[in-house]
Design a protein around this motif. Structure first.
Motif, PDB file in Angstrom:
ATOM      1  N   VAL A   1       0.851  -1.188   0.000  1.00  0.00           N
ATOM      2  CA  VAL A   1       0.000   0.000   0.000  1.00  0.00           C
ATOM      3  C   VAL A   1       0.891   1.244   0.000  1.00  0.00           C
ATOM      4  CG1 VAL A   1      -1.786   1.246   1.282  1.00  0.00           C
ATOM      5  CG2 VAL A   1      -1.755  -1.248   1.293  1.00  0.00           C
ATOM      6  N   PRO A   2       0.705   2.153  -0.952  1.00  0.00           N
ATOM      7  CA  PRO A   2       1.502   3.385  -0.953  1.00  0.00           C
ATOM      8  C   PRO A   2       1.336   4.148   0.354  1.00  0.00           C
ATOM      9  CG  PRO A   2       0.324   3.166  -3.012  1.00  0.00           C
ATOM     10  CD  PRO A   2      -0.186   2.085  -2.100  1.00  0.00           C
ATOM     11  N   SER A   3       2.385   4.817   0.753  1.00  0.00           N
ATOM     12  CA  SER A   3       2.480   5.633   1.970  1.00  0.00           C
ATOM     13  C   SER A   3       2.777   4.813   3.220  1.00  0.00           C
ATOM     14  CB  SER A   3       1.232   6.480   2.217  1.00  0.00           C
ATOM     15  OG  SER A   3       0.210   5.714   2.834  1.00  0.00           O
ATOM     16  N   THR A   4       2.828   3.489   3.119  1.00  0.00           N
ATOM     17  CA  THR A   4       3.112   2.666   4.291  1.00  0.00           C
ATOM     18  C   THR A   4       4.522   2.959   4.811  1.00  0.00           C
ATOM     19  OG1 THR A   4       1.700   0.939   3.403  1.00  0.00           O
ATOM     20  CG2 THR A   4       3.169   0.322   5.184  1.00  0.00           C
ATOM     21  N   LYS A   5       5.494   3.028   3.901  1.00  0.00           N
ATOM     22  CA  LYS A   5       6.856   3.325   4.313  1.00  0.00           C
ATOM     23  C   LYS A   5       7.588   4.047   3.185  1.00  0.00           C
ATOM     24  CE  LYS A   5       9.867   0.375   6.485  1.00  0.00           C
ATOM     25  NZ  LYS A   5      10.819  -0.739   6.495  1.00  0.00           N
ATOM     26  N   ILE A   6       8.238   5.162   3.543  1.00  0.00           N
ATOM     27  CA  ILE A   6       9.094   5.846   2.588  1.00  0.00           C
ATOM     28  C   ILE A   6      10.508   5.895   3.155  1.00  0.00           C
ATOM     29  CG2 ILE A   6       7.211   7.252   1.646  1.00  0.00           C
ATOM     30  CD1 ILE A   6       8.480   9.642   3.093  1.00  0.00           C
ATOM     31  N   GLN A   7      11.485   5.958   2.279  1.00  0.00           N
ATOM     32  CA  GLN A   7      12.887   5.998   2.699  1.00  0.00           C
ATOM     33  C   GLN A   7      13.509   7.302   2.232  1.00  0.00           C
ATOM     34  OE1 GLN A   7      14.853   2.566   1.081  1.00  0.00           O
ATOM     35  NE2 GLN A   7      13.694   1.143   2.337  1.00  0.00           N
ATOM     36  N   ILE A   8      14.269   7.940   3.131  1.00  0.00           N
ATOM     37  CA  ILE A   8      14.963   9.188   2.808  1.00  0.00           C
ATOM     38  C   ILE A   8      16.460   8.950   2.956  1.00  0.00           C
ATOM     39  CG2 ILE A   8      15.326  11.604   3.438  1.00  0.00           C
ATOM     40  CD1 ILE A   8      12.518  11.717   4.492  1.00  0.00           C
ATOM     41  N   ASP A   9      17.216   9.456   1.983  1.00  0.00           N
ATOM     42  CA  ASP A   9      18.667   9.324   2.029  1.00  0.00           C
ATOM     43  C   ASP A   9      19.313  10.581   1.460  1.00  0.00           C
ATOM     44  OD1 ASP A   9      21.047   8.105   2.655  1.00  0.00           O
ATOM     45  OD2 ASP A   9      21.130   6.890   0.837  1.00  0.00           O
ATOM     46  N   VAL A  10      20.568  10.814   1.850  1.00  0.00           N
ATOM     47  CA  VAL A  10      21.335  11.977   1.399  1.00  0.00           C
ATOM     48  C   VAL A  10      22.653  11.497   0.838  1.00  0.00           C
ATOM     49  CG1 VAL A  10      22.332  14.193   2.071  1.00  0.00           C
ATOM     50  CG2 VAL A  10      20.362  13.315   3.288  1.00  0.00           C
ATOM     51  N   LYS A  11      23.024  12.050  -0.307  1.00  0.00           N
ATOM     52  CA  LYS A  11      24.314  11.730  -0.924  1.00  0.00           C
ATOM     53  C   LYS A  11      25.001  13.022  -1.328  1.00  0.00           C
ATOM     54  CE  LYS A  11      23.880   7.280  -0.938  1.00  0.00           C
ATOM     55  NZ  LYS A  11      24.411   6.619   0.192  1.00  0.00           N
ATOM     56  N   TYR A  12      26.323  13.041  -1.221  1.00  0.00           N
ATOM     57  CA  TYR A  12      27.120  14.171  -1.687  1.00  0.00           C
ATOM     58  C   TYR A  12      27.259  14.072  -3.198  1.00  0.00           C
ATOM     59  CZ  TYR A  12      31.256  16.974  -2.659  1.00  0.00           C
ATOM     60  OH  TYR A  12      32.123  17.879  -3.187  1.00  0.00           O
ATOM     61  N   VAL A  13      27.058  15.185  -3.898  1.00  0.00           N
ATOM     62  CA  VAL A  13      27.200  15.205  -5.352  1.00  0.00           C
ATOM     63  C   VAL A  13      28.647  15.601  -5.670  1.00  0.00           C
ATOM     64  CG1 VAL A  13      26.389  16.208  -7.509  1.00  0.00           C
ATOM     65  CG2 VAL A  13      24.793  15.878  -5.616  1.00  0.00           C
ATOM     66  N   PRO A  14      29.418  14.735  -6.324  1.00  0.00           N
ATOM     67  CA  PRO A  14      30.811  15.063  -6.639  1.00  0.00           C
ATOM     68  C   PRO A  14      30.907  16.285  -7.565  1.00  0.00           C
ATOM     69  CG  PRO A  14      30.365  12.739  -7.042  1.00  0.00           C
ATOM     70  CD  PRO A  14      29.063  13.391  -6.763  1.00  0.00           C
ATOM     71  N   THR A  15      31.963  17.058  -7.409  1.00  0.00           N
ATOM     72  CA  THR A  15      32.121  18.276  -8.195  1.00  0.00           C
ATOM     73  C   THR A  15      32.280  17.984  -9.681  1.00  0.00           C
ATOM     74  OG1 THR A  15      34.477  18.238  -7.674  1.00  0.00           O
ATOM     75  CG2 THR A  15      33.091  19.648  -6.318  1.00  0.00           C
ATOM     76  N   CYS A  16      32.768  16.801 -10.029  1.00  0.00           N
ATOM     77  CA  CYS A  16      32.919  16.464 -11.451  1.00  0.00           C
ATOM     78  C   CYS A  16      31.568  16.290 -12.139  1.00  0.00           C
ATOM     79  CB  CYS A  16      33.785  15.220 -11.616  1.00  0.00           C
ATOM     80  SG  CYS A  16      33.066  13.736 -10.906  1.00  0.00           S
TER      81      CYS A  16
END
Length: 147
Positions: free
Chosen positions: A52-67
């Motif tokens: 069922v949508p909205s049951t669980k969402i995942q959040i993550d953060v990544k650094y964007v390389p300058t290249c």
């Protein structure tokens, strides 16, 4: 006792005439090697993916390389915040110049506006941009917003 010591004792006591390498080859034979314990095969628990949508969402953060940055963004530090709903695989992402609990809270507010349903559960990687629970009792701005 090492292999060379064993070979010397065989040579002196029993008049052993073969080389060290042949002794090693004979000792490596399956009948001479110690019996190894069988490892228990690990059985992983099946992951219960929400349906069922909205049951669980995942959040993550990544650094964007300058290249990877081009144009006006070249030379800036960017962090990509990504959220994905496990059931529908609906995804939203945004870029921020800082990696902080303030940016995480701002991103959370954008997620609430983006998703067409009410979010029930959020899973994160317990990073400092989300929580301080592993270090102190004080709640972060992100945790306060969730409450």
């Amino acid at each position: 006792m090492g292999l060379i010591d064993f070979w010397l004792r065989l040579k002196v006591l029993y008049n052993y005439s073969r080389s060290v390498s042949s002794l090693y080859r004979v000792m490596r034979a399956p009948s001479m090697s110690p019996v190894k314990k069988a490892h228990k095969k690990r059985i992983n628990k099946p992951y219960d993916t929400p349906t069922v949508p909205s049951t669980k969402i995942q959040i993550d953060v990544k650094y964007v390389p300058t290249c990877c940055l081009v144009g006006d963004l070249k030379g800036t530090k960017l962090y990509q915040y990504t959220v994905i709903d496990e059931a529908s695989r609906l995804r939203y992402l945004a870029f921020f110049e800082e990696h902080s609990t303030y940016s995480s809270t701002k991103f959370l507010m954008e997620c609430i506006k983006f998703f067409p349903f009410k979010i029930q559960c959020i899973q994160t990687d317990n990073g400092f941009e989300f929580t301080n629970r592993l270090v102190s009792e004080k709640k972060t701005l992100f945790e306060e917003t969730l409450l």
